[in-house]
Design a protein around this motif. Structure first.
Motif, PDB file in Angstrom:
ATOM      1  N   ARG A 102       0.839  -1.198   0.000  1.00  0.00           N
ATOM      2  CA  ARG A 102       0.000   0.000   0.000  1.00  0.00           C
ATOM      3  C   ARG A 102       0.878   1.255   0.000  1.00  0.00           C
ATOM      4  O   ARG A 102       0.620   2.201  -0.739  1.00  0.00           O
ATOM      5  N   ARG A 105       2.210   1.769  -3.475  1.00  0.00           N
ATOM      6  CA  ARG A 105       1.218   2.351  -4.393  1.00  0.00           C
ATOM      7  C   ARG A 105       1.050   3.848  -4.128  1.00  0.00           C
ATOM      8  O   ARG A 105       0.897   4.631  -5.063  1.00  0.00           O
ATOM      9  N   GLU A 106       1.103   4.235  -2.865  1.00  0.00           N
ATOM     10  CA  GLU A 106       0.949   5.655  -2.523  1.00  0.00           C
ATOM     11  C   GLU A 106       2.122   6.480  -3.045  1.00  0.00           C
ATOM     12  O   GLU A 106       1.919   7.549  -3.626  1.00  0.00           O
ATOM     13  N   GLU A 109       2.024   6.810  -6.828  1.00  0.00           N
ATOM     14  CA  GLU A 109       1.070   7.817  -7.307  1.00  0.00           C
ATOM     15  C   GLU A 109       1.732   9.198  -7.349  1.00  0.00           C
ATOM     16  O   GLU A 109       1.623   9.917  -8.340  1.00  0.00           O
ATOM     17  N   SER A 110       2.439   9.567  -6.303  1.00  0.00           N
ATOM     18  CA  SER A 110       3.136  10.855  -6.263  1.00  0.00           C
ATOM     19  C   SER A 110       4.268  10.902  -7.284  1.00  0.00           C
ATOM     20  O   SER A 110       4.456  11.901  -7.984  1.00  0.00           O
TER      21      SER A 110
END
Length: 149
Positions: A102, A105-106, A109-110
């Motif tokens: 997780r 994935r975070e 994204e950035s």
């Protein structure tokens, strides 16, 4: 004795200008990813895993253009940061499929947004058609050089 043709001014040589563009892109990507504490290679690994979960070390190495040994070091670092996970034992064969966590994935994204911003800046002034033509032209160059490899 026959005179061989030579390159001429480097500013007009496609390979030289392509290398300049690659160096400028790498520098801009390094700067964009630095606040996220990612290298370009780490980002590329995360991006590939985001698009193709479960890739093996060898598949990631090929996709990121590094050796398997180098990819192992990259993956270890990403694992230590909690951004990727690999099983302790290979489900089949010797391949350890890698997945984003997780947190991975975070940060992806950035990072992906930062890389898109660099790409957008790089392509400023190019229409969508010219960008497509550039992609196709570079693809031809890659195929031409890969034909003998």
């Amino acid at each position: 004795m026959e005179q061989r043709e030579v390159l001429g001014p480097v500013e007009g040589a496609v390979g030289y200008v392509l290398k300049q563009a690659a160096v400028a892109l790498r520098s801009a990507l390094d700067a964009a990813l630095r606040p996220l504490h990612l290298t370009v290679t780490q980002y590329a690994c995360l991006e590939l895993l985001g698009q193709r979960p479960g890739l093996s070390n060898a598949e990631l190495a090929r996709g990121v253009f590094v050796t398997r040994q180098s990819m192992n070091v990259v993956l270890r670092g990403l694992e230590e940061r909690g951004l990727v996970a690999r099983p302790a034992i290979a489900p089949h064969g010797r391949e350890l499929p890698t997945e984003l966590t997780r947190a991975g994935r975070e940060i992806l994204e950035s990072a992906s947004a930062a890389v898109l911003e660099v790409q957008t800046t790089m392509c400023t002034g190019l229409t969508a058609d010219r960008q497509q033509a550039l992609l196709e032209t570079l693809g031809v160059c890659i195929r031409n050089l890969s034909a003998d490899a």
